[in-house]
Write a protein that holds these residues in place. Structure first.
Motif, short mmCIF file in Angstrom:
data_model
loop_
_atom_site.label_atom_id
_atom_site.label_comp_id
_atom_site.label_asym_id
_atom_site.label_seq_id
_atom_site.Cartn_x
_atom_site.Cartn_y
_atom_site.Cartn_z
N SER A 144 0.83 -1.20 0.00
CA SER A 144 0.00 0.00 0.00
C SER A 144 0.86 1.25 0.00
CB SER A 144 -0.91 0.01 1.23
OG SER A 144 -0.14 0.29 2.40
N GLY A 145 0.21 2.40 -0.09
CA GLY A 145 0.95 3.65 -0.05
C GLY A 145 1.71 3.82 1.25
N ASP A 146 1.24 3.18 2.31
CA ASP A 146 1.92 3.21 3.61
C ASP A 146 2.82 2.00 3.81
OD1 ASP A 146 0.61 5.59 4.26
OD2 ASP A 146 -1.14 4.49 5.01
N ALA A 195 -7.17 -0.13 -4.12
CA ALA A 195 -6.11 0.87 -4.02
C ALA A 195 -5.74 1.45 -5.39
CB ALA A 195 -4.87 0.24 -3.37
N ARG A 204 -8.00 6.36 -6.90
CA ARG A 204 -7.75 7.73 -7.33
C ARG A 204 -8.26 8.01 -8.74
NH1 ARG A 204 -1.53 9.01 -5.29
NH2 ARG A 204 -1.83 8.41 -3.10
N ASN A 228 5.70 0.84 -4.13
CA ASN A 228 4.39 0.42 -3.64
C ASN A 228 3.35 0.69 -4.72
OD1 ASN A 228 3.71 3.19 -3.46
ND2 ASN A 228 4.45 3.30 -1.36
N THR A 243 1.38 3.02 -5.29
CA THR A 243 1.29 4.38 -5.83
C THR A 243 2.39 4.68 -6.83
OG1 THR A 243 2.68 5.42 -4.13
CG2 THR A 243 0.33 5.13 -3.62
N LYS A 246 1.87 0.69 -9.61
CA LYS A 246 1.00 1.25 -10.65
C LYS A 246 1.55 0.94 -12.03
CE LYS A 246 -0.95 5.73 -12.05
NZ LYS A 246 -1.01 7.17 -11.71
#
Length: 883
Positions: A388-390, A403, A407, A528, A530, A534
């Motif tokens: 994840s982004g975290d 996820a 966006r 990750n 993001t 991606k």
């Protein structure tokens, strides 16, 4: 993150950004040099720059530079373009280029922080990012302060996956033999070390046992975790008893594998105990990269000790066969099992989660284990999809999709990305199915003892940039060597300059520029969902779009046969020609025709290519089951399958496309339809090569004798047309056309007709010999003639407008003929009969080939190709070895 901002682009769309950061970098380098000790005078004066030798040298340099640039433009493969779907190579991301270029003028050597203070730190930071991505413990560049060092991982950048794999196996080898070295040292120095035999050390199933009670064979089957813990306890115990003595490492060195070698330590164990330990084996799927043979040879283990396990129908390690091998060889010592996370040819991932479970079961049930090194050189970056982004693990494909699409704007039933790319729901559904295949192997990476990941593949980093990660920090101690001129002494204050990476790496000197490229890239493109995740998903969607544009099978066209359903971004396939090609070697020939025209050659400039592909070869004796599936889809007769063993060294050629450019997601849906059209066009052209090969190999370069039966009027036209077409290069035609002779021929069909057919191998006959166009023509009168030819083992091509695909009577007429022939000889006779409808050029061949063309076309560039296809099919079935 906008992916379109990361690349220069196929049309240099981001040229302003590209030029700007080059200007910034160049200006910074120039300013740094100009302002470094500004009071010192220049060594190269302006006056000297006007001298003739200076000017001549500079002119030579510029001339050669322009020559090199010209060659690069003309002949480098355009890996940056969406047309390049060949090897695992693509465009570079701009942050990686900027990091590399900005560092290369400083030329730091990451062997030690002393000469690469900042780039060494960046290398360690990047490895920390990778460790977090795969779920490893926290990374530590310096000696960990925490007493439990097992809580730290370690690793470094390499020149590539080969070196990383060698290093992973190097650690595995040294670790496996370490307990034997300790036992040999204790037995040789009982007065000094004998007390260690009484020390309780960890054992399987969370038990403990006195070290002295363990024999060499038991010590040779320990798990990596037990070895690390066991040896640490013995080291700490010895140091506690002898605080001022040399450490245990020094005492066991003369008994170590590093000192004695593989053969030496086996000989030493046998001399002391009488035990002949088996030489350890490394187990890997047959889809392995060729570097693994190198690794076995370089490390002195021997290629003979590399055991390859067959793969399943999806080209993944067959766990059933692995378990069977282990069950059937219980006394073998398994050094390591190597799961491949992203095979080089197929991009698929071995079921590493099942391998981890198998190892745990072996440890619990039989007190034996093995090292796991994950070769994720290609597929390692796909782990970013599940982060994840975290940097929390995304456990399911559904979580990944949430996820990923979170966006995005949904518009007109489509998902619109930050870049403006449009994604259909069915495309998300297709990659969700693929994610389900790769989720568990990637989630299991954290259980590997070491991992290879190549940033210069799916990290889009300039070559060379590989990496190797170790779950346990202490792995570095197993391969460490000191260099006196790089050793710090006295000052124990930690600092980057004290990081001597080179003492624990296979390579000494390593470019700091690679570390800068990796570091800056990972700061801009996080490891990750993001960032790199991606990009990986974009590639997977592009691969699915590419895969789904494979043309459906049609009559009289080549057929594209996928090797498997793609899990990642690699699509492999072969080419067949159903109803034409029946020998498997001609599938190779067709594929080679495509490959030769879609891969870069120095004789052709890069700009002349529309698309690029790559290929691979798989051996029939190792992949028979998988290849037979392809042969069945290619309509190769089953009795011909094993003929592949008699040609091309038993290898079957697979074409390969790697979708590595995430910008391909912005292409129109039908972009790759043009690719497949080009592939099929080249396959059509390859039929002439097939015909050439048949004439050469089966008929010893002799023209094939063909008897053609027609009415007199048509024969005269056919003779002229054949002369123009170039068919005479391959065939020697004789004609039966006199109407009286034909009548006699039909009347006497039940008699021996050898004097009519002569030595002809193929007979071509019209089903309407009188040229009648009426609806009530009697085709049945030809049945005895066709039957007689087939009984003589002649291949018979029948043609008529009544056999055309669009004629309502075609199925009935074909069935009548086959039933009549089959009633006398069964399938053996009917398989010799070939049908062609009026869409072929038989009745109008003269119109095609004698229409006033200045240059006669290739026989494969006109409608006569339908005739050639049937001739090719017939030639493969002719039962003779030559003429």
């Amino acid at each position: 993150m906008d992916v379109t901002s990361l690349f220069l682009g196929p049309k240099s769309e981001n040229n302003e950004t590209f030029k700007h950061f080059f200007e910034v970098i160049v200006e910074d380098i120039l300013n740094f040099r100009n302002n470094y000790h500004p009071d010192e005078p220049p060594i190269i004066s302006e006056k000297h720059k006007l001298s003739q030798p200076y000017l001549h040298t500079r002119a030579d340099f510029m001339q050669e530079l322009k020559m090199i640039l010209g060659k690069l433009r003309a002949h480098s493969v355009p890996a940056w373009d969406t047309s390049y779907i060949a090897h695992m190579n693509s465009d570079l991301i701009l942050p990686a280029i900027a990091g590399y270029i900005s560092t290369i003028m400083y030329n730091p050597n990451n062997v030690t922080g002393e000469v690469s203070t900042v780039t060494t730190q960046w290398e360690m930071d990047f490895i920390a990012f990778l460790s977090k991505m795969v779920g490893y413990p926290a990374f530590s560049a310096l000696e960990p302060k925490h007493p439990d060092q097992e809580g730290y991982s370690w690793g470094h950048i390499t020149s590539g996956g080969t070196v990383a794999n060698i290093e992973g196996l190097w650690v595995a080898r040294n670790l496996k033999y370490l307990p034997l070295s300790v036992k040999l040292a204790i037995e040789d120095q009982p007065g000094k070390l004998g007390f260690l035999n009484d020390i309780q050390v960890p054992w399987f199933n969370q038990e403990e046992v006195a070290f002295g009670k363990l024999g060499y064979d038991e010590l040779f089957r320990l798990s990596p975790d037990l070895i690390y813990r066991m040896v640490d306890i013995l080291k700490d115990t010895y140091t506690g008893q002898h605080p001022k003595s040399n450490p245990l490492n020094t005492l066991i060195k003369p008994y170590s594998l590093q000192y004695l070698g593989v053969h030496g330590i086996h000989a030493e164990v046998h001399e002391r105990s009488g035990i002949a330990l088996p030489y350890p084996r490394v187990v890997i799927a047959q889809t392995k990269h060729y570097c693994w043979e190198k690794s076995m040879e370089v490390l002195g283990l021997g290629m003979k000790q590399l055991v390859t396990i067959p793969v399943d129908h999806n080209y993944k390690l067959d766990m059933g066969l692995l378990e069977q091998y282990l069950d059937e060889n219980p006394r073998e010592a398994i050094l390591a099992v190597i799961p491949i996370i992203g095979t080089t040819e197929e991009g698929v991932m071995d079921p590493m989660h099942r391998l981890v479970t198998l190892r745990q079961e072996m440890e619990n049930q039989s007190a034996e284990s093995f090292y796991i090194h994950a070769d994720a050189a290609y597929g390692g970056y796909f782990a970013s999809v599940f982060s994840s982004g975290d940097f929390e693990h995304l456990g399911s494909p559904a979580e990944v999709m949430d996820a990923f699409t979170g966006r995005m704007e949904k518009k007109d039933g489509l998902y619109v990305t930050e870049e403006g790319f449009r994604i259909k729901q069915k495309e998300l559904d297709s990659i969700q199915a693929s994610l389900a295949q790769i989720a568990t192997p990637l989630a299991s990476l954290r259980h590997a003892d070491s991992i290879t990941i190549d940033p210069h593949k799916l990290g889009y980093i300039p070559y060379p940039a590989g990496s190797v990660l170790f779950k346990n920090y202490k792995a570095k101690e197993l391969i460490s060597f000191e260099a006196p001129y790089l050793k710090w002494s006295g000052d124990t204050i930690p600092g980057t300059e004290r990081i001597f990476i080179g003492q624990s790496t296979l390579e000494g000197s390593r470019p700091g520029a690679a570390a800068s490229a990796c570091y800056l890239a990972s700061k801009i493109v996080p490891l990750n969902i993001t960032g790199y995740g991606k990009i990986m998903l974009y590639n997977m969607i592009a691969a699915q779009k590419f895969f789904k544009t494979i043309p459906e099978e049609k009559i009289n066209t080549s057929k594209i046969i996928p090797q498997y359903y793609p899990d990642t971004n690699v699509v492999c396939y072969c080419i067949s020609y159903p109803g034409v090609v029946e020998h498997p070697k001609y599938l190779n020939l067709l594929a080679n025709k495509v490959f030769d025209n879609m891969t870069k050659k120095m004789s052709k400039q890069t700009a002349s290519y529309e698309y690029f592909i790559s290929k691979t070869n798989i051996k029939y004796d190792k992949y028979a089951e998988q290849i037979n599936v392809l042969f069945k889809k290619a309509h190769i007769p089953e009795e011909n399958y094993e003929l592949i063993n008699h040609s091309d060294g038993g290898e079957f050629l697979i074409l390969r496309s790697v979708l590595m450019n995430p910008l391909a997601l912005g292409l129109p849906d039908d972009y790759y339809s043009g690719f497949w059209q080009r592939v099929q066009q080249l396959a059509d052209e390859g039929l002439e090569d097939v015909l050439d090969d048949i004439i050469k190999t089966k008929f010893n370069n002799q023209r094939v004798k063909v008897l053609w039966i027609e009415n007199r009027k048509s024969v005269e036209k056919l003779k002229n047309a054949i002369e123009t077409s170039g068919l005479g290069r391959y065939f020697s035609f004789s004609f039966l056309f006199d109407n009286d002779t034909l009548c006699d021929f039909v009347y006497r069909a039940n008699e021996d007709m050898t004097h009519v057919t002569g030595e002809a191998d193929i007979v071509i006959t019209d089903l309407c010999l009188d040229g009648s166009k009426g609806p009530d023509v009697d085709i049945g009168k030809m049945h005895p003639i066709i039957q007689r030819f087939s009984l003589q083992k002649k291949e018979v091509i029948c043609y008529s407008k009544y056999l055309s695909a669009d004629h309502s009577d075609a199925p009935r007429i074909r069935k009548e003929i086959l039933d009549a022939i089959g009633s006398k000889g069964g399938d053996e006779l009917t398989r010799r009969i070939h049908f062609v409808g009026k869409e072929s050029p038989f009745e109008a061949i003269e119109e095609v080939l004698t229409g006033g063309l200045a240059d006669p076309p290739s026989i494969f560039d006109t409608d006569i190709s339908n005739l050639i296809k049937k001739l090719i099919l017939a030639l493969q079935r002719v039962e003779k070895s030559g003429k």
